[in-house]
Design an enzyme around this catalytic site. Structure first.
Site, PDB file in Angstrom:
ATOM      1  N   ASP A  71       0.847  -1.193   0.000  1.00 51.90           N
ATOM      2  CA  ASP A  71       0.000   0.000   0.000  1.00 51.90           C
ATOM      3  C   ASP A  71       0.884   1.246   0.000  1.00 51.90           C
ATOM      4  O   ASP A  71       1.742   1.407   0.876  1.00 51.90           O
ATOM      5  CB  ASP A  71      -0.914  -0.001   1.225  1.00 51.90           C
ATOM      6  CG  ASP A  71      -1.968   1.084   1.143  1.00 51.90           C
ATOM      7  OD1 ASP A  71      -3.013   0.847   0.531  1.00 51.90           O
ATOM      8  OD2 ASP A  71      -1.724   2.189   1.683  1.00 51.90           O
ATOM      9  N   ASN A 106      -2.121  12.828  -4.605  1.00 53.25           N
ATOM     10  CA  ASN A 106      -3.152  13.181  -5.574  1.00 53.25           C
ATOM     11  C   ASN A 106      -3.691  14.595  -5.337  1.00 53.25           C
ATOM     12  O   ASN A 106      -3.896  15.363  -6.281  1.00 53.25           O
ATOM     13  CB  ASN A 106      -4.318  12.183  -5.503  1.00 53.25           C
ATOM     14  CG  ASN A 106      -4.112  10.991  -6.431  1.00 53.25           C
ATOM     15  OD1 ASN A 106      -3.422  11.086  -7.438  1.00 53.25           O
ATOM     16  ND2 ASN A 106      -4.704   9.864  -6.082  1.00 53.25           N
ATOM     17  N   HIS A 138      -4.380  14.100 -10.224  1.00 58.11           N
ATOM     18  CA  HIS A 138      -4.537  12.675 -10.496  1.00 58.11           C
ATOM     19  C   HIS A 138      -3.647  12.200 -11.644  1.00 58.11           C
ATOM     20  O   HIS A 138      -3.287  11.022 -11.686  1.00 58.11           O
ATOM     21  CB  HIS A 138      -6.002  12.378 -10.829  1.00 58.11           C
ATOM     22  CG  HIS A 138      -6.904  12.469  -9.628  1.00 58.11           C
ATOM     23  ND1 HIS A 138      -6.982  11.467  -8.690  1.00 58.11           N
ATOM     24  CD2 HIS A 138      -7.741  13.459  -9.211  1.00 58.11           C
ATOM     25  CE1 HIS A 138      -7.847  11.805  -7.743  1.00 58.11           C
ATOM     26  NE2 HIS A 138      -8.325  13.018  -8.033  1.00 58.11           N
ATOM     27  N   ASP A 176      -1.503   8.935 -11.365  1.00 58.37           N
ATOM     28  CA  ASP A 176      -1.549   7.809 -12.313  1.00 58.37           C
ATOM     29  C   ASP A 176      -0.152   7.437 -12.792  1.00 58.37           C
ATOM     30  O   ASP A 176       0.180   6.248 -12.920  1.00 58.37           O
ATOM     31  CB  ASP A 176      -2.423   8.182 -13.504  1.00 58.37           C
ATOM     32  CG  ASP A 176      -3.911   8.195 -13.161  1.00 58.37           C
ATOM     33  OD1 ASP A 176      -4.266   7.722 -12.066  1.00 58.37           O
ATOM     34  OD2 ASP A 176      -4.701   8.680 -13.986  1.00 58.37           O
ATOM     35  N   GLU A 181      -4.575   2.387  -4.566  1.00 63.41           N
ATOM     36  CA  GLU A 181      -3.117   2.339  -4.471  1.00 63.41           C
ATOM     37  C   GLU A 181      -2.624   1.075  -3.774  1.00 63.41           C
ATOM     38  O   GLU A 181      -1.485   0.997  -3.321  1.00 63.41           O
ATOM     39  CB  GLU A 181      -2.601   3.569  -3.722  1.00 63.41           C
ATOM     40  CG  GLU A 181      -2.969   3.633  -2.246  1.00 63.41           C
ATOM     41  CD  GLU A 181      -4.318   4.274  -1.990  1.00 63.41           C
ATOM     42  OE1 GLU A 181      -4.578   4.665  -0.831  1.00 63.41           O
ATOM     43  OE2 GLU A 181      -5.129   4.383  -2.927  1.00 63.41           O
TER      44      GLU A 181
END
Length: 369
Positions: A223, A231, A236, A240, A275
């Site tokens: 994680d 983010n 974002h 990504d 994530e």
């Protein structure tokens, strides 16, 4: 199947010959009946033994078909020599024996069988005429008929060969498309790692393999720490890109772990959601899995993504205990992950009583002071 087809042909033409003999249309020379019956029975017994015996020399489907077709032509020639009045039956036998190879053999193999059939028919006809000294015109007409039919079959065989090649090409293309569709269906679109469904199927398969063989298998839940903040601060699109690079880096580390504990089965990385990722390590004990996880953690923490964004990962590790469910197995790894988070993140935590292993992993971990 080839043996059954050949046996059916022998039974068909044997029955027709018997009925013709009962009707007085054909007759056999004294040794002819015994030779034909004994030879046909021996031939079928031989091929039945080849089909059933594991110790018999292995024959390819093409080789078996060529052998059956050649022997069929031989017995048709013997029938023509030993019988009187069996010209039309013999012609049908030769055509059927040749047709047997049409759908079983490649073009070159069928050509050889067809030429052997023409030679056998012409030779048997010459022997028959020499023995009986009958009218030669009907015999010559039968030979010409068989040659004409064989020529047409050769043309048809060439057409079939083209169809076979076209079908093979289409099948090859279809397999490639299926492989591509399967790959798309089992991959996460963003990170190109396995998606949740595929990784859960893999977990179930590895659990079944471990139950059957007793080989170890471990799972890591990874994680990314404070990913929501990344983010929120950078958007974002940056998030990504980080996820894609994280997946690529983690997969590279997993492929490089074979030196720790080699396994016949490939390690897999899948995106479990957001994530969170799962790594499956077949043939790997808890201690070796912990070392793998620590190296992944170090590879992520020691190099900034895009040269700008420092990201860390917390990892929980659990080895499968025989008899537990996949859910219970993952729950233990998830508990270890929460333990790593509680200890300050950027940690690897192992499920179970592993104090000595924890100490070994801490030796690999760089100072974070």
């Amino acid at each position: 199947q080839q043996f059954a087809m050949a046996l059916a042909l022998y039974l068909l033409w044997g029955s027709l010959a018997w009925l013709s003999a009962m009707a007085g249309q054909i007759s056999f020379a004294d040794p002819g009946t015994l030779v034909l019956l004994g030879g046909v029975a021996t031939t079928n017994a031989l091929f039945f033994g080849i089909a059933r015996s594991r110790k018999a020399p292995a024959l390819s489907a093409d080789g078996l078909a060529a052998a059956q077709g050649t022997l069929g032509l031989g017995w048709a020639a013997a029938f023509l020599v030993f019988s009187t009045g069996g010209n039309q039956l013999a012609l049908g036998m030769f055509i059927c024996a040749t047709l047997f190879g049409l759908f079983q053999l490649p073009q070159r193999g069928f050509l050889h069988l067809a030429l052997a059939g023409v030679a056998a028919y012409a030779g048997a006809t010459a022997i028959r005429y020499g023995l009986n000294r009958g009218a030669w015109q009907p015999e010559l007409l039968n030979v010409a008929t068989f040659i004409g039919v064989t020529g047409w079959l050769l043309v048809f065989a060439r057409y079939l060969e083209k169809l076979r090649r076209r079908l093979q090409d289409r099948n090859r293309e279809l397999r490639q498309h299926i492989k591509k569709v399967v790959r798309i269906a089992e991959r996460d679109q963003l990170t190109k790692s396995y998606n949740r469904h595929a990784i859960m199927d893999t977990l179930t398969r590895e659990k079944g393999r471990a139950d059957r063989t007793g080989t170890p298998v471990s799972v890591c839940i990874l994680d990314l720490d404070h990913f929501k903040n990344l983010n929120d601060e950078h958007g974002h699109l940056v998030g990504d890109r980080v996820l894609k690079q994280f997946s690529k880096r983690a997969r590279a580390e997993l492929r490089g772990m074979d030196a720790i504990q080699p396994s016949d089965h490939r390690r897999s990385l899948g995106r479990f959601g957001g994530e969170e990722f799962i790594a499956i390590l077949p043939g790997t004990t808890l201690g070796s899995a912990g070392i793998c996880a620590e190296r992944i953690r170090g590879a992520i923490a020691n190099e900034a993504f895009d040269g700008l964004y420092r990201v860390t990962v917390s990892i929980g590790v659990a080895e499968y205990n025989r008899g537990e469910t996949v859910h219970e197995w993952l729950a233990r790894a998830d508990e270890a992950l929460y333990e790593a988070k509680a200890e300050g993140r950027n940690r690897v935590a192992l499920s179970g009583d592993v104090q000595e292993l924890d100490a070994e992993i801490r030796e690999l971990r760089p100072s974070q002071g």
